[in-house]
Scaffold this motif. Structure first.
Motif, PDB file in Angstrom:
ATOM      1  N   GLU A  45       2.160   1.825  -3.410  1.00 25.01           N
ATOM      2  CA  GLU A  45       1.105   2.354  -4.280  1.00 25.01           C
ATOM      3  C   GLU A  45       0.915   3.851  -4.025  1.00 25.01           C
ATOM      4  O   GLU A  45       0.769   4.629  -4.973  1.00 25.01           O
ATOM      5  CB  GLU A  45      -0.213   1.613  -4.029  1.00 25.01           C
ATOM      6  CG  GLU A  45      -0.218   0.188  -4.530  1.00 25.01           C
ATOM      7  CD  GLU A  45      -1.473  -0.580  -4.122  1.00 25.01           C
ATOM      8  OE1 GLU A  45      -2.367   0.011  -3.454  1.00 25.01           O
ATOM      9  OE2 GLU A  45      -1.557  -1.765  -4.453  1.00 25.01           O
ATOM     10  N   ILE A  46       0.923   4.249  -2.772  1.00 19.86           N
ATOM     11  CA  ILE A  46       0.773   5.665  -2.419  1.00 19.86           C
ATOM     12  C   ILE A  46       1.949   6.466  -2.971  1.00 19.86           C
ATOM     13  O   ILE A  46       1.767   7.546  -3.549  1.00 19.86           O
ATOM     14  CB  ILE A  46       0.635   5.843  -0.894  1.00 19.86           C
ATOM     15  CG1 ILE A  46      -0.693   5.265  -0.419  1.00 19.86           C
ATOM     16  CG2 ILE A  46       0.776   7.311  -0.501  1.00 19.86           C
ATOM     17  CD1 ILE A  46      -0.817   5.150   1.085  1.00 19.86           C
ATOM     18  N   LYS A  74       0.832  -1.215   0.000  1.00 18.73           N
ATOM     19  CA  LYS A  74       0.000   0.000   0.000  1.00 18.73           C
ATOM     20  C   LYS A  74       0.864   1.261   0.000  1.00 18.73           C
ATOM     21  O   LYS A  74       0.566   2.226  -0.709  1.00 18.73           O
ATOM     22  CB  LYS A  74      -0.938   0.014   1.210  1.00 18.73           C
ATOM     23  CG  LYS A  74      -1.977  -1.061   1.192  1.00 18.73           C
ATOM     24  CD  LYS A  74      -2.969  -0.836   0.080  1.00 18.73           C
ATOM     25  CE  LYS A  74      -4.032  -1.904   0.104  1.00 18.73           C
ATOM     26  NZ  LYS A  74      -4.915  -1.833  -1.049  1.00 18.73           N
ATOM     27  N   GLU A 116       3.203  10.296  -9.567  1.00 22.22           N
ATOM     28  CA  GLU A 116       2.408  10.591 -10.749  1.00 22.22           C
ATOM     29  C   GLU A 116       1.788  11.981 -10.637  1.00 22.22           C
ATOM     30  O   GLU A 116       1.756  12.738 -11.614  1.00 22.22           O
ATOM     31  CB  GLU A 116       1.302   9.546 -10.917  1.00 22.22           C
ATOM     32  CG  GLU A 116       1.781   8.229 -11.446  1.00 22.22           C
ATOM     33  CD  GLU A 116       0.647   7.218 -11.585  1.00 22.22           C
ATOM     34  OE1 GLU A 116      -0.493   7.632 -11.847  1.00 22.22           O
ATOM     35  OE2 GLU A 116       0.923   6.018 -11.430  1.00 22.22           O
ATOM     36  N   ILE A 117       1.284  12.319  -9.459  1.00 23.65           N
ATOM     37  CA  ILE A 117       0.656  13.623  -9.256  1.00 23.65           C
ATOM     38  C   ILE A 117       1.699  14.729  -9.409  1.00 23.65           C
ATOM     39  O   ILE A 117       1.437  15.764 -10.037  1.00 23.65           O
ATOM     40  CB  ILE A 117      -0.016  13.690  -7.855  1.00 23.65           C
ATOM     41  CG1 ILE A 117      -1.222  12.773  -7.829  1.00 23.65           C
ATOM     42  CG2 ILE A 117      -0.394  15.114  -7.501  1.00 23.65           C
ATOM     43  CD1 ILE A 117      -1.842  12.573  -6.456  1.00 23.65           C
ATOM     44  N   ASP A 152       3.846   5.742  -5.516  1.00 26.97           N
ATOM     45  CA  ASP A 152       3.717   5.829  -6.973  1.00 26.97           C
ATOM     46  C   ASP A 152       2.670   6.870  -7.365  1.00 26.97           C
ATOM     47  O   ASP A 152       2.863   7.632  -8.321  1.00 26.97           O
ATOM     48  CB  ASP A 152       3.351   4.462  -7.560  1.00 26.97           C
ATOM     49  CG  ASP A 152       4.469   3.445  -7.416  1.00 26.97           C
ATOM     50  OD1 ASP A 152       5.620   3.842  -7.101  1.00 26.97           O
ATOM     51  OD2 ASP A 152       4.194   2.238  -7.589  1.00 26.97           O
ATOM     52  N   THR A 153       1.575   6.926  -6.636  1.00 29.83           N
ATOM     53  CA  THR A 153       0.521   7.900  -6.921  1.00 29.83           C
ATOM     54  C   THR A 153       1.040   9.314  -6.692  1.00 29.83           C
ATOM     55  O   THR A 153       0.781  10.225  -7.499  1.00 29.83           O
ATOM     56  CB  THR A 153      -0.715   7.637  -6.023  1.00 29.83           C
ATOM     57  OG1 THR A 153      -1.178   6.305  -6.240  1.00 29.83           O
ATOM     58  CG2 THR A 153      -1.818   8.631  -6.312  1.00 29.83           C
TER      59      THR A 153
END
Length: 64
Positions: free
Chosen positions: A53-54, A50, A60-61, A56-57
């Protein structure tokens, strides 16, 4: 004299039985702890996934 030896053997036997019972209790507690450790290790893996994933997000942002 024979009676004293018999009583002594019975006492030892009682102590051995109690010791075995205690060892069984300890074994069960160790099994439970082992299950808990496995559960915690699994949770740690889930948390790492998790967090990745955070991360990576967030990357991306920031790129946008």
């Amino acid at each position: 004299m024979m009676e004293a030896k018999k009583e002594e053997k019975e006492m030892i036997s009682d102590y051995e039985k109690e010791a075995l019972r205690l060892l069984d209790d300890i074994l069960e507690q160790l099994k439970m702890l082992n299950r808990k450790v496995s559960e915690l290790e699994s949770n740690e893996g889930t948390i790492r996934v998790k967090l990745n994933e955070i991360r990576d997000t967030v990357y991306e942002i920031r790129r946008k």
